[in-house]
Design an enzyme around this catalytic site. Structure first.
Site: not given
Ligand code: DHB
Length: 315
Positions: A51-52, A76, A131, A134, A168, A196, A253-254, A276
């Site tokens: 995770k970022s 979100s 990243n 976001c 990213k 993306i 993506g996708g 996803t």
């Molecule tokens: C989040 C969503 C993102 O697309 C991203 O690149 C980094 C963080 C987020 O909402 O946690």
């Protein structure tokens, strides 16, 4: 009869780092906690992407903050993560899985990125994915839409990061933007582009209840999944044509099926990330997609990922 059912090589190399398969998680998808990261390690994923991470631990935005719908997802999350210190301690334990570890670095301001990069160097990840995209922090625009801010930040990161760095990126919708970004990334000398991130600030409704479906930001959130595939493929293809000789592309993506992975590879991706589909299907998605990709490559007469990369024909 196929005498060599396993003779198709799904491995890839990014910035000189060997990946046993070309499929990995997209940052954000099932990679926040220690348990998530170990599950990725134990799975068929070809790498573990974190995770970022930010300087402080964050719980993220209020829920509901992720909803999938037919054709895609909206999120979100608000950067929920354990903080770079925790990831720095976790990363060495992930070595047992013998696959690359990609540290995704984020921040709310430039100094956050630099602090994280400096600390994470010590954990020796194989790559760092910076990243720039976001879309979900109220009041914080996506850096990747500001060319000069992106360049300033990347030049500073480049001088601090020990592993090869990539970016990213958010989706771009005009060739002028692809060109400007590609020129800048070439000047900086990044090793890879992940394209993306979600399509930022979309809106999904529930018409029955006449409401938005996620709580943060009045319902606006990043769109992922099947419906963004054409945008993702276009970005992979555009960057591949502009800089594919010296910057590798990770397509995101996708992707829901092996065919989708194959399409990313044809556009020029050297590896493909799952967002996803991984959230919805859990890590079992890797094995299914591996099989489906293998079937596509075999059917089309390719014996490896490397062989079909960028082979998209134009009319
Ligand atoms: C989040 C969503 C993102 O697309 C991203 O690149 C980094 C963080 C987020 O909402 O946690």
């Amino acid at each position: 009869m196929d005498n060599f059912p396993n003779s198709i090589d799904l491995s890839t190399t990014i910035a000189g780092v060997y990946f046993p398969t070309c499929l990995m998680n997209a940052s954000g998808a099932r990679c926040v906690t220690q348990q998530d990261l170990h599950r990725l390690g134990e799975s068929h994923a070809g790498a573990i992407v974190t995770k970022s991470m930010t300087p402080q631990e964050r719980s993220g935005n209020p829920e509901p903050r992720y909803v999938s719908f037919p054709g895609g997802s909206i999120n979100s999350m608000g950067l929920p993560n354990l903080g770079y210190h925790a990831y720095t301690e976790l990363i060495p334990d992930l070595r047992v899985y013998n696959k690359p570890i990609v540290a995704s670095i984020a921040g709310l301001k430039p100094s956050d990125f630099l602090e994280a990069v400096t600390a994470v160097n010590d954990a020796k990840p194989d790559l760092m994915e910076i990243n720039l995209s976001c879309p979900n922090i109220p009041g914080k625009p996506q850096i990747g839409y500001d060319l000069h801010a992106s360049e300033d930040l990347l030049l500073k990161i480049r001088d601090r990061a020990i592993p090869p760095i990539g970016v990213k990126l958010p989706p771009y919708f005009d060739p002028v933007h692809h060109e400007a970004m590609a020129d800048m990334l070439t000047r900086v000398g990044v090793a890879f582009i992940s394209a993306i991130n979600s399509v930022g600030n979309g809106l999904v409704l529930d018409a029955e209840t006449e409401t938005v479906v996620i709580k943060p930001k009045g319902g606006f959130g990043g769109i992922g999944g099947r419906i963004i595939k054409p945008v993702a493929l276009a970005n992979v293809r555009a960057f591949y044509k502009l800089v594919g000789e010296h910057i590798q592309i990770i397509g995101t993506g996708g992707v829901e099926t092996g065919q989708d992975v194959f399409e990313h590879l044809l556009c020029g991706a050297s590896a493909v990330q799952l967002g996803t589909v991984l959230v919805n299907e859990h890590v079992e998605a890797f094995e299914r997609l591996e099989r489906e990709l293998m079937d596509w490559l075999r059917k089309k007469g390719y014996s490896s990922v490397a062989e079909c990369r960028g082979k998209l024909k134009e009319l």
